[in-house]
Enzyme design. Structure first.
Site, short mmCIF file in Angstrom:
data_model
loop_
_atom_site.label_atom_id
_atom_site.label_comp_id
_atom_site.label_asym_id
_atom_site.label_seq_id
_atom_site.Cartn_x
_atom_site.Cartn_y
_atom_site.Cartn_z
N LYS A 14 43.88 63.00 11.44
CA LYS A 14 42.70 63.01 12.31
C LYS A 14 41.95 64.35 12.27
O LYS A 14 40.73 64.37 12.17
CB LYS A 14 43.23 62.72 13.72
CG LYS A 14 42.26 62.71 14.84
CD LYS A 14 42.91 62.12 16.09
CE LYS A 14 44.24 62.73 16.47
NZ LYS A 14 44.19 64.05 17.09
N ARG A 89 43.38 62.22 25.45
CA ARG A 89 44.77 61.95 25.09
C ARG A 89 45.41 60.94 26.05
O ARG A 89 46.53 60.51 25.82
CB ARG A 89 45.60 63.23 25.19
CG ARG A 89 45.53 64.20 24.02
CD ARG A 89 46.44 63.81 22.92
NE ARG A 89 47.22 64.82 22.23
CZ ARG A 89 46.78 65.75 21.41
NH1 ARG A 89 45.51 65.96 21.24
NH2 ARG A 89 47.63 66.51 20.77
P1 AMP Z 1 46.72 68.82 18.57
O1 AMP Z 1 46.37 69.95 17.69
O2 AMP Z 1 45.56 67.96 18.94
O3 AMP Z 1 47.89 68.03 18.08
O4 AMP Z 1 47.21 69.48 19.97
C1 AMP Z 1 48.30 70.36 20.02
C2 AMP Z 1 48.85 70.42 21.43
O5 AMP Z 1 47.84 70.90 22.33
C3 AMP Z 1 49.28 69.10 22.02
O6 AMP Z 1 50.59 68.73 21.62
C4 AMP Z 1 49.18 69.38 23.51
O7 AMP Z 1 50.26 70.17 23.95
C5 AMP Z 1 47.93 70.23 23.58
N1 AMP Z 1 46.70 69.39 23.73
C6 AMP Z 1 45.69 69.24 22.83
N2 AMP Z 1 44.77 68.39 23.29
C7 AMP Z 1 45.19 67.99 24.50
C8 AMP Z 1 44.68 67.09 25.47
N3 AMP Z 1 43.54 66.42 25.29
N4 AMP Z 1 45.40 66.92 26.62
C9 AMP Z 1 46.56 67.59 26.84
N5 AMP Z 1 47.10 68.43 25.96
C10 AMP Z 1 46.44 68.63 24.79
#
Ligand code: AMP
Length: 203
Positions: A14, A89
Site C-alpha cells: 500500500k 485504520r
Molecule cells: P504504517 O506505516 O502505516 O504501517 O504505520 C506504522 C504504525 O504507526 C502502526 O503500526 C501504528 O502503530 C501507527 N499508526 C499509523 N497509522 C495509524 C492510524 N491511522 N491509527 C493508529 N495508529 C497508526
C-alpha cells in the site's frame, strides 16, 4: 478536491503504491505511519507517546492520528486533493474522516489492495533487516496483522460498495496498473495530453 484512501494489510504494498500514485497525480502522499516514525526519530512529544505503541505493533490513539491528519490536509498543497495511506485504520477513524471530508466538500475514492495472509507473512520475512523498520520484528508484525484483522478489515464492510478491490499480487507495475484502472479519477488524470506542435506558416 479528491481524497484517495488506500486500504490494505501491513505488507500489502500500500505504501509503495500510494507514493507512486501521489507522484503520478502530483498530489501529496499522507502516511500517518511515516509522520509518526518521523516524530519518533525527532524525539518530539508526539514521538515519545507513539514510540512504544508502534514498536509493539498496536494502534496510536484515534485522537492523536485524527489531529495529525486534520493538520496535514489543511496545508495549502492539499487543495486539489491528497492520498491517504494508513488512515483510517478503524471505523471511528473512518467516521471522523468522513466528517472532515464532507466539510471540505471532498470526493472520496477508496481502493483496497488485497493480498492473502500467507503471502503477507512471506513478504514481511523478506523485508526484515532490509529497510530496518523497528516494528517489523516477527512478533510485532504478527501483532500488526492481528490488529489489522480485528480493527481495519471491518472497514471493507463500512465502506461497502464504495470500495474498489484490487489484487495486490504480481509486480509493482501490475498492481499500479490495476489501481489506476480502478480509480476513474486517477485514470483520467494519468492520460497525458499529446503535445500539438503548431506548424510554422511560411509565406
Ligand atoms: P504504517 O506505516 O502505516 O504501517 O504505520 C506504522 C504504525 O504507526 C502502526 O503500526 C501504528 O502503530 C501507527 N499508526 C499509523 N497509522 C495509524 C492510524 N491511522 N491509527 C493508529 N495508529 C497508526
Amino acid at each position: 478536491m479528491n481524497a484517495i484512501i488506500l486500504l490494505g494489510a501491513p505488507g500489502s504494498g500500500k505504501g509503495t503504491q500510494a507514493m507512486r500514485l501521489a507522484e503520478s497525480l502530483g498530489l501529496p502522499h499522507i502516511s500517518t505511519g511515516v509522520i509518526l516514525r518521523q516524530a519518533v526519530a525527532d524525539g518530539t512529544e508526539l514521538g515519545k507517546v507513539a514510540r512504544d505503541i508502534m514498536a509493539a505493533g498496536s494502534l496510536v490513539s484515534d485522537e492523536i492520528v485524527l489531529g495529525i491528519v486534520e493538520e496535514r490536509i489543511a496545508a495549502p498543497d492539499c487543495g486539489r486533493g491528497f492520498i491517504l495511506d494508513g488512515y483510517p485504520r478503524n471505523q471511528a477513524q473512518a467516521r471522523a474522516l468522513g466528517e472532515v471530508l464532507s466539510t471540505l466538500g471532498a470526493t472520496e475514492w477508496i481502493a483496497n489492495i488485497d493480498v492473502p495472509p500467507e503471502e503477507l507473512t512471506a513478504r514481511v520475512r523478506g523485508r526484515r533487516g532490509t529497510d530496518g523498520r523497528q516494528d517489523d520484528s516477527e512478533e510485532a508484525f504478527r501483532r500488526r496483522l492481528e490488529v489489522y484483522e480485528s480493527e481495519s478489515l471491518p472497514l471493507l464492510d463500512y465502506y461497502g460498495n464504495r470500495t474498489v478491490n484490487i489484487s495486490g499480487l504480481g509486480s509493482r507495475d501490475d498492481v499500479f496498473g490495476r489501481l489506476c484502472a480502478a480509480l476513474p479519477f486517477a485514470a483520467a488524470q494519468l492520460v497525458t495530453p499529446k503535445l500539438v506542435t503548431p506548424k510554422l506558416v511560411t509565406q
